[in-house]
Design an enzyme around this catalytic site. Structure first.
Site, mmCIF file in Angstrom:
data_model
loop_
_atom_site.group_PDB
_atom_site.id
_atom_site.type_symbol
_atom_site.label_atom_id
_atom_site.label_comp_id
_atom_site.label_asym_id
_atom_site.label_seq_id
_atom_site.Cartn_x
_atom_site.Cartn_y
_atom_site.Cartn_z
ATOM 1 N NE ARG A 51 -10.231 11.527 5.233
ATOM 2 C CZ ARG A 51 -10.181 10.259 4.863
ATOM 3 N NH1 ARG A 51 -11.237 9.683 4.307
ATOM 4 N NH2 ARG A 51 -9.100 9.550 5.039
ATOM 5 N NE ARG A 85 -6.459 0.951 0.348
ATOM 6 C CZ ARG A 85 -6.723 1.630 1.437
ATOM 7 N NH1 ARG A 85 -5.842 1.737 2.387
ATOM 8 N NH2 ARG A 85 -7.902 2.185 1.589
ATOM 9 C CG HIS A 107 -12.852 2.686 3.675
ATOM 10 N ND1 HIS A 107 -13.587 3.592 4.399
ATOM 11 C CD2 HIS A 107 -11.550 2.916 3.983
ATOM 12 C CE1 HIS A 107 -12.769 4.354 5.111
ATOM 13 N NE2 HIS A 107 -11.531 3.969 4.870
ATOM 14 C CG ASN A 130 -1.879 1.118 1.284
ATOM 15 O OD1 ASN A 130 -1.857 1.989 0.412
ATOM 16 N ND2 ASN A 130 -2.726 1.129 2.278
#
Ligand code: ADP
Length: 404
Positions: free
Chosen positions: A245, A95, A184, A7
């Site tokens: 966020r 990813r 996700h 990742n």
């Protein structure tokens, strides 16, 4: 057979080497501050087991290749290594944030796939270039091992147009590909498959709401095993309130803030992504710190917690209607798996959906999928631990075997 999961971020690489015969992690780690003065490599052998061993190195890594070369040294080290040679890495699973509409399923990386990842850089300006860098590192260091891209947006590709379009001028969708993509996806897909197994229900008959609550938070409405809606949008900013966020806000706030505060688009982006959410309300974004503060009577920590819970409840209500009938509501990720107090608060007074949490089982800690609702409730509530790395590794093998 070992699969290396990568990742890759703009200045970091998270990795994990998984033995696919046992599905256990041989080692995992993080290379941080790549390209900065002093970098850091944290390497764990047999992570999350009693035999876990940690190695921390502080040194400069000029680029991603240099960082990953050091990881290869550690993995193949004569004394502490977990494999003898990098030839023992069968494949590399990456990813990747955004595959747009073109990539509906994980793919073996080739020039076409790299072109699509490149095409979507304008919509994923931080992640897609970093993901490409990770792919290039793998191609250079593991030329024998095929690379597979597993995209965060894939699972949400089954959303109908009425769910993924923004009610903006349609031309913006056609020319700039502005639409909701969702993120996700690897976690939501893993949770969906695990829940089907746990409830012993065919995947194509499974109707659930998945709640991935970590630093980033998102939910998915899953009907007949497929995603029909999710909370995140064209970027991971939309939807739930998160650690830093803001999630859903009135978009008219953007021009308002530009005018009132003189902020640029980049400054607003920074405020909404990094200074908002739990942190924006109470100054903390780690849920454990928020609980500690709440328990000492900190009113802003309490308010942040209540807002966070309230927004999850609103989406559960709306997704319940979207799905129509529910086999389960499922919690996962750092907060979803560990925070029984939050789960109880989210599920409180939900008679309308036929949900009631059993306090004793909810408080029990376990790394296994489990029921936390009272027996006999109309809609079961579950905790299902996520494992995005394992999902990427399994998908990588499936793609290479032509079985994805
Ligand atoms: P990421 O999105 O970075 O993968 P994680 O899924 O690891 O994040 O989740 C991180 C969040 O999980 C943090 O807010 C952290 O406070 C929270 N968390 C971890 N353990 C607990 C716990 N025991 N109780 C409450 N929150 C927890």
């Amino acid at each position: 057979m070992n699969v290396l999961v990568i990742n890759s971020g703009s200045s970091s690489i998270k990795y994990q080497l998984i033995d696919m015969t046992t599905e256990k992690s041989l080692c995992s780690g993080l290379v941080e501050r790549i390209g900065e003065g002093m970098g850091k490599l944290t390497h764990k052998i047999k992570p999350d087991t009693d035999a876990e061993e940690k190695i921390v190195l502080e040194q400069a890594f000029a680029n991603h290749v240099e960082g990953m070369k050091k990881v290869v040294d550690l993995i193949t080290d004569a004394e502490k290594g977990v494999i003898a040679d990098k030839g023992e890495i069968y494949a590399v699973g990456h990813r990747v944030l955004l595959g747009g509409e073109e990539i509906k399923q994980s793919v073996q990386i080739d020039e076409w796939a790299k072109g699509i990842i490149r095409d979507y850089i304008p919509l994923g300006p931080l992640h897609n270039p970093a993901n490409l860098a990770g792919i290039e590192v793998a191609e250079e260091l593991f030329p024998h091992a095929p690379s597979v891209g597993v995209f965060d947006t894939e699972f949400h590709q089954t959303m109908p147009k009425k769910a993924y379009l923004y009610p903006l001028p349609y031309d913006l969708y056609k020319t700039l590909r502005i639409r909701r993509y969702g993120f996700h996806g690897t976690s939501h897909r893993y949770i969906t498959k695990k829940t089907a197994q746990f409830l012993d229900k065919p995947l194509d008959q499974l109707n659930i709401i998945t709640c991935h609550l970590g630093n980033g938070c998102s939910m998915a409405a899953v009907k007949n095993g497929q995603c029909v809606d999710t909370t995140m949008g064209i970027t991971p900013l939309e939807g739930l309130m998160m650690g830093t966020r803001c999630g859903d806000i009135d978009p008219a706030l953007v021009p308002f803030l530009m005018e009132k505060k003189g902020w640029s688009g980049a400054e607003i982006d920074n405020v909404m992504n990094k200074q908002s959410g739990l942190k924006g309300i109470c100054g903390m974004n780690d849920m454990r710190d928020i609980h500690a503060a709440r328990e000492k009577g900190d009113e802003m920590a309490e308010l942040a917690f209540q807002m966070f819970v309230y927004r999850i409840r609103k989406y559960i209500g709306s997704f319940a209607v979207v799905v129509g009938k529910l086999d389960a509501i499922v919690f996962t990720a750092g907060i979803g798996e560990n925070d029984d107090f939050l789960r109880a608060a989210v599920c409180k007074d939900m008679d309308i959906l036929g949900i009631d949490i059993d306090e004793t089982v909810n408080a029990k800690r376990s790394g296994q999928a489990r029921h936390i609702g009272k027996p006999g409730q109309r809609v079961p509530v579950l905790v299902v631990p996520t494992n995005e790395e394992l999902e990427i590794a399994q998908t990588t093998v499936a793609v290479l075997n032509g079985k994805n």
